[in-house]
Scaffold this motif. Structure first.
Motif, PDB file in Angstrom:
ATOM      1  N   SER A   1       0.870  -1.190   0.000  1.00 40.15           N
ATOM      2  CA  SER A   1       0.000   0.000   0.000  1.00 40.15           C
ATOM      3  C   SER A   1       0.898   1.229   0.000  1.00 40.15           C
ATOM      4  O   SER A   1       0.702   2.176  -0.748  1.00 40.15           O
ATOM      5  N   GLY A   2       1.904   1.192   0.891  1.00 43.50           N
ATOM      6  CA  GLY A   2       2.976   2.192   0.870  1.00 43.50           C
ATOM      7  C   GLY A   2       4.244   1.488   0.404  1.00 43.50           C
ATOM      8  O   GLY A   2       4.213   0.301   0.080  1.00 43.50           O
TER       9      GLY A   2
ATOM     10  N   GLY B   1       1.051   1.320  -3.901  1.00 46.96           N
ATOM     11  CA  GLY B   1      -0.072   0.575  -4.478  1.00 46.96           C
ATOM     12  C   GLY B   1      -1.423   1.064  -3.981  1.00 46.96           C
ATOM     13  O   GLY B   1      -2.405   1.081  -4.728  1.00 46.96           O
TER      14      GLY B   1
ATOM     15  N   GLU C   1      -7.995  -5.583  -9.571  1.00 50.59           N
ATOM     16  CA  GLU C   1      -7.888  -6.315 -10.846  1.00 50.59           C
ATOM     17  C   GLU C   1      -8.589  -5.549 -11.969  1.00 50.59           C
ATOM     18  O   GLU C   1      -8.067  -5.447 -13.077  1.00 50.59           O
TER      19      GLU C   1
ATOM     20  N   ASN D   1       2.629  -6.688  -3.320  1.00 49.99           N
ATOM     21  CA  ASN D   1       1.464  -7.084  -4.124  1.00 49.99           C
ATOM     22  C   ASN D   1       1.114  -6.137  -5.268  1.00 49.99           C
ATOM     23  O   ASN D   1       0.383  -6.518  -6.172  1.00 49.99           O
TER      24      ASN D   1
END
Ligand SMILES: Nc1ncnc2c1ncn2[C@@H]1O[C@H](COP(=O)(O)OP(=O)(O)OP(=O)(O)O)[C@@H](O)[C@H]1O
Ligand SMILES: CC(C)(CO)[C@@H](O)C(=O)NCCC(=O)O
Length: 249
Positions: free
Chosen positions: A27-28, A50, A68, A159
């Motif tokens: 995320s960071g 992200g 997605e 991710n």
């Protein structure tokens, strides 16, 4: 941007994987210098990662878009419909500063002009430009930190890069561009799992230590119990038992 070829990293041929810079794009973004399996230091990070991509896609494209869906949309977009390039400013390459015309001068910069109204822009163009903006920014920070730490190998994980060939290509290209081919971007095959594997290994080590210390305490208390309670009780019992037996004889 040319599509870079994926080449497996032969660690045996390299001699050692260490030292390397680990850039985890979750995320960071966390940037760590890794010198050995046990020696590492968080040298930098950025809050533009992200989560920023996904959050901004929800804001600018659709409020309930999944990661997605946002990524799939980005594959169909044209970033140059919103990005301002060097060529948009100078009509071609900016030679004295060695800046090729296709370099992004300003992400979303085209939307400043009234001649590029928002209505002409497709959601896919926004998704793609956002995706590239995050990748370029992370790549530049990774490059600067690699220089600062005197490291030539950068490993990317997290991710954000899961099944994300577009950002991997953009990061490779940017690192190659900034470093003049001196620094290589490497990507992990199972990029999203490393945080969980690391947490598992860390706890396993901690539990092992705890178990060892609790086993030690168990043995210590067992011995103490035997010596201080059982032994003083057993010896007289055995002695008097034997005495009684002798007396009967
Ligand atoms: N299926 C998915 N669901 C959620 N996020 C996804 C998915 N696929 C890719 N992503 C991206 O991965 C990011 C989360 O990455 P990851 O799980 O590695 O980090 P994190 O643990 O949330 O963040 P941090 O490392 O900052 O603590 C999301 O913000 C999104 O951009
Ligand atoms: C806060 C963490 C470490 C959480 O995993 C990560 O999201 C991160 O590195 N964020 C960037 C923080 C910074 O600006 O350094």
């Amino acid at each position: 941007m040319v599509n870079p070829k994926k080449v497996p990293l032969n660690i045996q041929k390299e001699g050692s994987i260490f030292p390397y810079l680990l850039v985890n794009i979750g995320s960071g973004v966390s940037i760590l210098r890794v010198d050995s399996p046990t020696a590492f230091e968080r040298v930098s990070g950025t809050c533009v990662g992200g989560g920023t991509y996904w959050g901004l896609c929800r804001l600018a494209v659709s409020h309930d878009i999944t990661f997605e869906e946002a990524f799939e949309l980005a594959t169909k977009g044209d970033p140059n419909k919103v990005n301002m390039t060097v060529s948009d400013i100078y009509g071609g390459d900016y030679k004295i500063f060695n800046l090729p015309g296709d370099v992004v001068a300003s992400s979303f910069g085209k939307l400043m002009g009234v001649e590029h109204p928002r209505e002409q822009v497709e959601p896919a163009d926004i998704a793609r430009s956002l995706l590239d903006m995050i990748a370029m920014n992370v790549a530049q920070l990774a490059y600067l930190n690699a220089m600062r730490c005197n490291i030539t190998r950068i490993l990317f994980a997290g991710n954000f890069l899961r099944q994300n060939d577009i950002s991997m290509a953009m990061i490779s290209y940017s690192i190659d561009y900034w470093s003049g081919g001196q620094i290589r971007a490497c990507f992990l095959k199972h990029e999203g799992y490393f945080g969980s594997v690391g947490a598992f290994l860390f706890l396993k080590k901690k539990w092992k230590k705890k178990m060892l210390s609790s086993n030690f305490l168990f043995i210590f208390y067992s011995f103490s119990f035997f010596f201080f309670f059982l032994l003083p009780f057993c010896i007289p019992t055995a002695f008097f038992g034997r005495l009684a037996k002798t007396a009967q004889l």
